[in-house]
Scaffold this active site. Structure first.
Site, short mmCIF file in Angstrom:
data_model
loop_
_atom_site.label_atom_id
_atom_site.label_comp_id
_atom_site.label_asym_id
_atom_site.label_seq_id
_atom_site.Cartn_x
_atom_site.Cartn_y
_atom_site.Cartn_z
N SER A 50 -1.71 -5.88 0.39
CA SER A 50 -2.21 -4.70 -0.30
C SER A 50 -3.63 -4.90 -0.82
CB SER A 50 -1.28 -4.33 -1.46
OG SER A 50 -0.02 -3.91 -0.98
N GLY A 228 1.46 -1.68 0.95
CA GLY A 228 0.35 -1.86 1.88
C GLY A 228 -0.96 -1.38 1.29
N GLY A 230 -5.03 0.43 1.42
CA GLY A 230 -5.74 1.60 1.91
C GLY A 230 -5.27 2.92 1.33
N CYS A 256 5.53 1.00 -3.53
CA CYS A 256 4.06 1.07 -3.53
C CYS A 256 3.54 2.08 -2.49
CB CYS A 256 3.48 -0.33 -3.34
SG CYS A 256 1.74 -0.44 -3.79
N LEU A 257 2.93 1.62 -1.40
CA LEU A 257 2.47 2.57 -0.38
C LEU A 257 3.64 3.37 0.18
CD1 LEU A 257 0.09 3.62 1.34
CD2 LEU A 257 0.63 1.85 3.01
N ASN A 298 0.00 -3.08 -7.96
CA ASN A 298 -1.24 -3.27 -7.21
C ASN A 298 -1.48 -2.02 -6.38
OD1 ASN A 298 -3.38 -4.02 -5.62
ND2 ASN A 298 -2.19 -5.39 -4.32
N GLY A 300 -4.36 1.60 -5.92
CA GLY A 300 -5.53 2.38 -6.34
C GLY A 300 -5.36 3.86 -6.12
N PHE A 301 -4.22 4.27 -5.56
CA PHE A 301 -3.90 5.68 -5.34
C PHE A 301 -2.58 5.99 -6.04
CE2 PHE A 301 -6.76 4.57 -1.97
CZ PHE A 301 -7.49 5.72 -1.70
N HIS A 344 6.27 -3.00 -8.28
CA HIS A 344 6.84 -4.03 -7.39
C HIS A 344 8.05 -4.71 -8.02
CE1 HIS A 344 3.84 -4.12 -4.15
NE2 HIS A 344 3.01 -3.70 -5.09
N GLU A 346 10.00 -6.64 -6.59
CA GLU A 346 10.14 -7.98 -6.00
C GLU A 346 9.09 -8.94 -6.53
OE1 GLU A 346 6.51 -6.74 -4.20
OE2 GLU A 346 8.32 -5.65 -4.75
#
Length: 370
Positions: A50, A228, A230, A256-257, A298, A300-301, A344, A346
């Site tokens: 990520s 992930g 982006g 996350c993503l 972690n 940024g979106f 997260h 995990e």
């Protein structure tokens, strides 16, 4: 002992210059500059897919004092574009260590800018927002460094999940495990796979662009959507597959993503955050119980929404919110066995407050079997 490293710099796109000493390659390195508040776990941070395409600033004042080992990496190699620290420890001491951090990063040509006022740098990024930057040798940016910075793409609109994803399917866990889960690899962390194995799950990890038909043909008990890097909106192929799998009422769990992609799949939208959430101390409230979890994050979106729901996605309910800024941290589908979290569960080395979410997913797998 190492000799004193040469001078180096970090130049941000707003013109702010930070001086330090450069360890590693001297060629200009450009990427989005972000900060993380992790006190430990630097090896997990550096190998987390990520962080692909990012220069990571660590707020902990000394990095490297317990070395590196062969067990903690979240992927096969460092994923970060560069590292900025206050002090890179010249020595290390830990019974698990197999080497020192400096040599490990140099092995993979990851530049480290040390002796930087990371407190001032972090405050700047927090006040202004994360931005592109370039690490280079010397005290004055060269023409090559300035040109590299100008040509660095924005994180918005950038599909990095395709870049970090596995090219071929592979399996993780015991062949006779009671449950089988197919995991989409948008940048999956190894500790997710370790926890699935501990919970009696065999995982088939597939490339990010695997079709729904291919996944369903594997007859999985459930489907996992990984973390992930982006911009989630740039992974335009993912919602098509997720929607088709959801139509078959297959249990799904996203992190996350994966959480962001589920939000997009059912009509929501995502937005770039000013400086994101990166660290192991993010407070998240479970809206159902009122319990507060300390989580590792972690990203940024974020999925645009509030405790009342997700804009444009009436089928989704918000289950968790961040107590610092109120952003959406958890989602569940109102009628289908689908849920996801932004943080997260995990997390390695921790915190472990949210590990029970894996049990929640297993309950969905059992319920499907009846």
């Amino acid at each position: 002992m190492h000799s004193l490293p040469p001078n180096g710099f970090l130049l941000l796109e707003d013109g702010t210059l930070f001086l330090g000493r450069l360890v590693g390659p001297s060629l200009p390195t450009v990427a989005e500059v972000v900060f993380t508040t992790n006190m430990t776990g630097y090896q997990e941070v550096f190998t987390d897919p990520s962080y692909k395409g990012q220069i990571v600033v660590l707020t902990a004042p000394q990095i490297g004092n317990y070395g590196v080992n062969l067990d903690d990496p979240e992927s096969a190699r460092p994923q970060v574009a560069g590292v900025v620290v206050r002090e890179l420890s010249p020595t290390y001491s830990n019974w698990r260590a197999t080497g020192d951090l400096r040599a490990w990063l140099e092995q993979y040509d990851v530049p480290v800018l040390t002796e930087v006022d990371t407190r001032r740098l972090t405050r700047h990024l927090r006040n202004i927002g994360v931005m592109k930057g370039v690490i280079g040798a010397g005290e004055t940016p060269t023409k090559a460094a300035l040109e590299a910075l100008d040509s660095c793409p924005s994180m918005e609109g950038l599909d990095l999940a395709t870049v970090v994803s596995t090219r071929e399917p592979y399996t993780w866990g015991k062949a006779d495990a009671p449950y089988h889960v197919v995991a989409y690899d948008y940048g999956i962390k190894r500790n997710i796979l370790r926890l699935f194995e501990e919970h009696g799950v065999r995982v088939t990890v597939v490339p990010s662009d695997t079709s729904a038909d291919q996944v369903l043909a594997m007859n999985p008990d459930g489907v996992f959507l990984s973390n992930g890097p982006g911009d989630p909106a740039a992974v335009s192929y993912a919602p098509v597959a997720i929607r088709s799998i959801a139509a078959k009422e297959v249990p799904m769990f996203g992190i996350c993503l994966g959480h962001q992609l589920l939000g997009l799949t059912f009509g929501g939208r995502t937005a770039k955050m000013p400086f994101g959430h990166r660290g192991g101390n993010q407070p998240v409230k479970d809206l159902a119980t009122g319990k507060v979890l300390i989580t590792s994050q972690n990203h940024g979106f974020a999925v645009v929404g509030s405790p009342e729901g997700v804009e444009g996605a009436p089928d989704l309910a918000v289950t968790h919110v961040n107590l610092n800024d109120g952003t959406v941290e958890g989602l569940r589908h109102k009628t289908l066995p689908i849920f996801a979290v932004q943080y997260h569960p995990e997390a390695a080395p921790g915190p472990h407050d949210a590990v029970p979410l894996f049990d929640q997913f297993l309950t969905a797998l059992r319920n499907r079997r009846g």
